[in-house]
Design a protein around this motif. Sequence first.
Motif, PDB file in Angstrom:
ATOM      1  N   CYS A 134      -5.460  -2.835   2.402  1.00  0.00           N
ATOM      2  CA  CYS A 134      -5.450  -1.545   3.085  1.00  0.00           C
ATOM      3  C   CYS A 134      -6.327  -0.538   2.326  1.00  0.00           C
ATOM      4  CB  CYS A 134      -3.996  -1.077   3.222  1.00  0.00           C
ATOM      5  SG  CYS A 134      -3.757   0.320   4.341  1.00  0.00           S
ATOM      6  N   CYS A 171       0.845  -1.192   0.000  1.00  0.00           N
ATOM      7  CA  CYS A 171       0.000   0.000   0.000  1.00  0.00           C
ATOM      8  C   CYS A 171       0.885   1.250   0.000  1.00  0.00           C
ATOM      9  CB  CYS A 171      -0.918   0.006   1.213  1.00  0.00           C
ATOM     10  SG  CYS A 171      -2.223   1.252   1.046  1.00  0.00           S
ATOM     11  N   SER A 204       1.495   1.522   5.408  1.00  0.00           N
ATOM     12  CA  SER A 204       0.986   0.770   6.563  1.00  0.00           C
ATOM     13  C   SER A 204       1.688  -0.570   6.751  1.00  0.00           C
ATOM     14  CB  SER A 204      -0.512   0.529   6.407  1.00  0.00           C
ATOM     15  OG  SER A 204      -0.749  -0.359   5.318  1.00  0.00           O
TER      16      SER A 204
END
Length: 135
Positions: free
Chosen positions: A20, A9, A13
């Motif tokens: 995500c 992502c 993250s």
Amino acid sequence: MNGARPTPCPCGSGATYVECCGRWHGDANPGAGSPPPAPSAEALMRSRYSAFVLGRVDYLLASWHPDTRPTGLQLEPGTRWLGLDVRAAREAGEHATVEFVARSKRDGRATRLHEVSHFVRMDGCWFYRDGDLKT
């Protein structure tokens, strides 16, 4: 198995895009109707960063609060987003703030955007309202 590696992502993250921000963009399950709303102001802010990285103007406008949403949005061509650092996220009822630093490069020049973004929850959905730039 096709051997393709999952795409990380853009929001940093550590999850895959599909796990995500792709969920909120509607890319995790295309054709399934409207994607679910981001569950928190921080998740919405991360998904908006990913939308900038991916050129998803549609998502940026849809996640902008109607009172402050521009009629259109032009992204800077040639901008390469380099990373996102979420410094703080606070929710208090229907309002929230997220402080972040987003790094980018355009025409060989590195820049950083340090902002405290304000979010409002309406009908169970978080929306970006506005932001205060930090120096």
